[in-house]
Write an enzyme that holds these catalytic residues in place. Structure first.
Site, mmCIF file in Angstrom:
data_model
loop_
_atom_site.group_PDB
_atom_site.id
_atom_site.type_symbol
_atom_site.label_atom_id
_atom_site.label_comp_id
_atom_site.label_asym_id
_atom_site.label_seq_id
_atom_site.Cartn_x
_atom_site.Cartn_y
_atom_site.Cartn_z
ATOM 1 N N GLY A 1 32.856 43.933 35.498
ATOM 2 C CA GLY A 1 31.727 43.295 34.826
ATOM 3 C C GLY A 1 30.982 44.230 33.894
ATOM 4 O O GLY A 1 31.476 45.284 33.529
ATOM 5 N N LEU B 1 30.329 43.636 30.766
ATOM 6 C CA LEU B 1 31.392 43.683 29.754
ATOM 7 C C LEU B 1 30.942 44.332 28.454
ATOM 8 O O LEU B 1 29.873 44.001 27.928
ATOM 9 C CB LEU B 1 31.883 42.261 29.477
ATOM 10 C CG LEU B 1 32.370 41.482 30.706
ATOM 11 C CD1 LEU B 1 32.763 40.056 30.309
ATOM 12 C CD2 LEU B 1 33.537 42.182 31.387
ATOM 13 N N GLY C 1 35.106 47.131 24.674
ATOM 14 C CA GLY C 1 36.458 47.442 25.140
ATOM 15 C C GLY C 1 37.026 46.268 25.944
ATOM 16 O O GLY C 1 38.168 45.837 25.718
ATOM 17 N N HIS C 2 36.204 45.724 26.852
ATOM 18 C CA HIS C 2 36.650 44.569 27.642
ATOM 19 C C HIS C 2 36.948 43.375 26.723
ATOM 20 O O HIS C 2 37.899 42.627 26.948
ATOM 21 C CB HIS C 2 35.551 44.124 28.618
ATOM 22 C CG HIS C 2 35.262 45.118 29.701
ATOM 23 N ND1 HIS C 2 34.012 45.655 29.886
ATOM 24 C CD2 HIS C 2 36.057 45.653 30.655
ATOM 25 C CE1 HIS C 2 34.054 46.480 30.923
ATOM 26 N NE2 HIS C 2 35.276 46.509 31.398
ATOM 27 N N GLN D 1 36.476 51.785 45.572
ATOM 28 C CA GLN D 1 36.792 52.845 44.609
ATOM 29 C C GLN D 1 35.599 53.750 44.318
ATOM 30 O O GLN D 1 35.669 54.604 43.446
ATOM 31 C CB GLN D 1 37.393 52.260 43.327
ATOM 32 C CG GLN D 1 36.456 51.468 42.449
ATOM 33 C CD GLN D 1 37.200 50.742 41.334
ATOM 34 O OE1 GLN D 1 37.918 49.771 41.566
ATOM 35 N NE2 GLN D 1 37.045 51.209 40.105
ATOM 36 N N GLY E 1 42.733 48.973 29.494
ATOM 37 C CA GLY E 1 42.387 49.804 28.343
ATOM 38 C C GLY E 1 42.862 51.237 28.528
ATOM 39 O O GLY E 1 42.710 51.821 29.608
ATOM 40 N N LYS F 1 41.562 53.797 27.387
ATOM 41 C CA LYS F 1 40.445 54.737 27.558
ATOM 42 C C LYS F 1 40.549 55.336 28.967
ATOM 43 O O LYS F 1 40.280 56.504 29.170
ATOM 44 C CB LYS F 1 39.139 53.965 27.369
ATOM 45 C CG LYS F 1 37.899 54.737 27.712
ATOM 46 C CD LYS F 1 37.209 55.190 26.451
ATOM 47 C CE LYS F 1 36.188 56.273 26.707
ATOM 48 N NZ LYS F 1 35.314 56.013 27.825
ATOM 49 N N GLN G 1 44.065 55.643 35.032
ATOM 50 C CA GLN G 1 44.115 54.369 35.768
ATOM 51 C C GLN G 1 45.358 53.572 35.354
ATOM 52 O O GLN G 1 46.059 53.008 36.200
ATOM 53 C CB GLN G 1 42.844 53.564 35.496
ATOM 54 C CG GLN G 1 42.892 52.145 36.029
ATOM 55 C CD GLN G 1 41.526 51.491 36.055
ATOM 56 O OE1 GLN G 1 40.745 51.730 36.947
ATOM 57 N NE2 GLN G 1 41.230 50.644 35.079
ATOM 58 N N LYS H 1 34.320 53.889 22.162
ATOM 59 C CA LYS H 1 33.227 53.021 22.606
ATOM 60 C C LYS H 1 33.119 53.068 24.121
ATOM 61 O O LYS H 1 34.134 53.011 24.822
ATOM 62 C CB LYS H 1 33.465 51.590 22.143
ATOM 63 C CG LYS H 1 33.299 51.463 20.647
ATOM 64 C CD LYS H 1 33.043 50.053 20.202
ATOM 65 C CE LYS H 1 32.909 50.065 18.691
ATOM 66 N NZ LYS H 1 32.498 48.817 18.101
#
Ligand code: PAF
Length: 286
Positions: free
Chosen positions: A31, A33, A36-37, A61, A147, A149, A153, A184
Site C-alpha cells: 500500500g 502507492l 513506482g506502483h 518481513q 519493480g 528498484k 527482492q 522515485k
C-alpha cells in the site's frame, strides 16, 4: 473495482475468471502507492484481462527493530489510485486472515540474502518469500509484477518461482526516475532541499561504475572510485557500493560468465536512506 478481504472469496472469483480463460496480472504491494506502483499497475493493465492488486503490510518481513506500526498507510487514497489504474480486484486482507494462529511453516530463503540490504535485515526475505508464496496461492496469477528498484527482492522471488515450479511469469519493471535521474521513492520527501540537489549523483555514480566495468576496470577499483565519487558529490559516505552477478548475487570474480551484473548502492542522508541500482548485461573478458 471490487474490494475483497477474505482469502476464500478471492480464490472463488479468480477461479471463475480463469474458467473463462482470462489472463490474471498481479501486483502485490504493502500500500501507500507511489508512482513506482502505478507503473506496475499500468504494465499489468496493458498485458492482462484481469488486474489484481493486493495491499497487505506484512508483519513477517519486519525485524524487531523496524517499526511495523509506523509503516505509512492511506487506504482511501490507495483505493482511488487503484480505481484510476483500472484494477479489477483489490485484495485487502487483515493480518488475522493472512496468518492464522495455527500456522506451521515459513519459507526460509537460503541464497541471495546475505548481501546488500538483506545483510542488514536478517529474516526479512523469509517474510517476503512466505507472504508472496501465500499471495500467489490465493491469486493464482499468470504474471506477477515487481519493480527493479528492489532488485534483491526480485532476485529472491525469481528463486522462489523456480524452486517451487510456479507457473507464473515474473515481470521485472524498470526503476522509474525523476528527470534528473533520481529513483522515485516515497523516501525522497525526507531529503532536505540541499540533499535533493545532490541525490541524483547516486544514479550518475552508478552509470560511472557501469562504464568503468565495461572498460575492463577491476571490480574492486570500480567500487573504490564510486565510493569516492559519492562522498565527493553528496558529502556522505556510502553505506555500501556492491557489484554482483544478477540474479544470483554472487561475487563477480567467482562467476565465469555472468549474464547480468548489478551495481547497487545505499546512502544514508540526514533522514532518508536511499538505495538505487542498475542491472545490465555484461560479458567478462569481452
Ligand atoms: O515490495 C513490497 O511491497 C513487499 O515486499 C511485497 C512484495 C508486497 C511483499 O510484502
Amino acid at each position: 473495482m471490487k474490494i475483497i478481504k477474505q482469502i476464500s472469496d478471492m480464490q472463488r472469483v479468480i477461479k471463475i475468471e480463469k474458467q473463462q480463460g482470462k489472463k490474471i496480472g498481479f501486483v502485490p504491494t504493502m500500500g501507500f502507492l507511489h508512482e513506482g506502483h502505478q507503473t506496475l499497475l499500468q504494465e499489468a493493465r496493458k498485458n492482462n484481462d484481469i488486474v489484481v492488486l493486493s495491499i497487505f503490510v506484512n508483519p513477517l518481513q519486519f525485524g524487531p527493530n523496524e517499526d511495523l506500526d509506523a509503516y505509512p498507510r492511506d487506504f482511501e487514497r490507495d483505493e482511488e489510485i487503484a480505481k484510476l489504474r483500472g484494477v479489477d480486484f483489490l485484495f485487502y486482507p487483515s493480518v488475522e486472515e493472512m496468518y492464522k494462529e495455527n500456522r506451521t511453516t515459513i519459507i526460509k530463503v537460503e541464497q541471495r540474502v546475505d548481501v546488500l540490504c538483506g545483510k542488514h535485515r536478517p529474516g526479512h526475505f523469509d517474510g517476503v518469500a512466505t507472504v508472496v508464496m501465500k499471495l500467489f496461492q490465493i491469486v493464482s496469477p499468470d504474471a506477477a509484477y515487481f519493480g527493479m528498484k528492489d532488485a534483491q527482492q526480485v532476485a529472491v522471488i525469481e528463486g522462489l518461482i523456480t524452486d517451487y515450479h510456479l507457473p507464473i511469469e515474473l515481470v521485472k519493471v524498470g526503476t522509474v526516475r525523476e528527470e534528473d535521474g533520481l529513483a522515485k521513492s516515497s523516501r525522497n520527501v525526507y531529503l532536505t532541499e540541499e540533499e535533493r540537489t545532490k541525490a541524483p549523483s547516486l544514479y550518475k555514480s552508478l552509470t560511472l561504475g557501469k562504464s568503468l566495468l565495461e572498460d575492463g576496470e577491476k571490480v574492486h577499483t570500480v567500487k573504490q572510485k564510486m565510493e569516492e565519487d559519492i562522498l565527493l558529490q553528496t558529502g556522505y559516505k556510502a553505506e555500501y557500493v556492491e557489484i554482483y552477478a544478477y540474479p544470483t548475487l554472487q561475487e563477480l570474480e567467482k562467476v565465469k560468465e555472468a549474464e547480468s551484473v548489478i551495481i547497487a548502492i545505499a546512502v544514508k542522508f540526514s533522514k532518508a536512506r536511499l538505495i538505487d541500482n542498475i542491472v545490465f548485461s555484461y560479458n567478462k573478458g569481452e
